[in-house]
Design a protein around this motif. Structure first.
Motif, short mmCIF file in Angstrom:
data_model
loop_
_atom_site.label_atom_id
_atom_site.label_comp_id
_atom_site.label_asym_id
_atom_site.label_seq_id
_atom_site.Cartn_x
_atom_site.Cartn_y
_atom_site.Cartn_z
N ASN A 82 -6.52 -1.95 7.24
CA ASN A 82 -7.14 -3.26 7.42
C ASN A 82 -6.10 -4.39 7.45
OD1 ASN A 82 -9.48 -5.04 7.56
ND2 ASN A 82 -8.86 -5.68 5.50
N ASP A 83 -5.13 -4.34 6.53
CA ASP A 83 -4.14 -5.41 6.41
C ASP A 83 -3.01 -5.31 7.42
OD1 ASP A 83 -5.64 -6.26 4.30
OD2 ASP A 83 -4.19 -5.69 2.75
N CYS B 254 -7.51 2.79 3.63
CA CYS B 254 -8.40 1.82 4.30
C CYS B 254 -7.84 0.41 4.20
CB CYS B 254 -9.79 1.85 3.67
SG CYS B 254 -10.81 3.21 4.23
N THR B 255 -7.36 0.04 3.01
CA THR B 255 -6.79 -1.29 2.82
C THR B 255 -5.55 -1.48 3.68
OG1 THR B 255 -7.59 -1.23 0.54
CG2 THR B 255 -5.97 -2.91 1.07
N VAL C 101 -9.17 4.72 -0.40
CA VAL C 101 -9.24 3.26 -0.55
C VAL C 101 -7.91 2.61 -0.17
CG1 VAL C 101 -9.48 1.40 -2.24
CG2 VAL C 101 -11.09 3.28 -2.24
N LYS D 299 -2.99 -9.44 8.82
CA LYS D 299 -3.97 -9.60 7.74
C LYS D 299 -4.80 -10.86 7.97
CE LYS D 299 -4.19 -9.56 2.71
NZ LYS D 299 -3.40 -9.46 1.49
N GLN E 221 0.82 -1.22 0.00
CA GLN E 221 0.00 0.00 0.00
C GLN E 221 0.85 1.27 0.00
OE1 GLN E 221 -0.58 -2.59 2.03
NE2 GLN E 221 -2.56 -3.34 1.35
#
Length: 195
Positions: free
Chosen positions: A111-112, A107-108, A104, A127, A44
């Protein structure tokens, strides 16, 4: 608030956000202020949501909105201001896409979790867990380099917040610019001040 003043306010708000997104994304390449090999940097970070999406894609609409909300038309007539509003609308569409991309990616990333090391093995340890690592601070210290989890959480949270604000402001500027194109600026002819 007239469309010109609103454009100028939005442009002046987007400009520092775009610059801060670029800085936050660059800092993500140096977890806890340390240089790591390129294969130890999270995907990311390499997607550059803050540099490309929330940074470069938003700088253009920021300048276009400032220009659209600038001083009166001085010799251009009302058509000149409507043309600037039209350019502002088109560039704000790209800015909204950039802000959404930044949102996006952030957020990813949140989350991971970060790519980190445990027992000489680098992977995304957070993750796919049943419970979010964001609320379990005791697990953060198990990842190396030291404080990499906190580093990622803080910087990606900045990208998330500014990406959402950029998306919102660009969407507002699209509506504002369309109103400016259709109705013109509320300033009276001969009133060329920015007040």
């Amino acid at each position: 608030m007239c469309t010109g003043k609103c454009s100028r306010f939005i442009g002046l708000s987007l400009l520092p956000m775009a610059l801060l997104n670029v800085i936050a994304n660059v800092l993500l390449f140096f977890p806890n202020g340390k240089a790591l090999p390129t294969n130890h940097i999270s995907l990311q970070v390499w997607l550059m949501g803050g540099i490309v999406g929330g940074g470069l894609f938003v700088l253009c609409p920021a300048f276009a909105a400032i220009r659209a909300g600038g001083k009166g038309c001085c010799g251009e007539g009302c058509c000149g201001n409507r043309c600037r509003m039209c350019r502002s609308v088109i560039s704000s569409i790209f800015g909204a896409l950039g802000g959404f991309y930044c949102l996006v990616v952030a957020c990813t990333a949140l989350n991971d979790g970060p790519l980190c090391e445990r027992n000489n093995e680098w992977k995304y340890y957070f993750k796919g867990l049943n419970e979010s690592y964001l609320v379990k601070q005791e697990t953060w210290d198990t990842c190396l380099p030291e404080k990499i989890v906190l580093w990622n959480i803080v910087l990606f949270s900045i990208l998330l917040g500014f990406g959402a604000l950029e998306f919102l402001l660009c969407a507002i500027q699209i509506v504002n610019g369309l109103m400016g194109m259709l109705c013109g600026d509320c300033r009276k002819k001969g009133n060329h001040s920015d007040d």
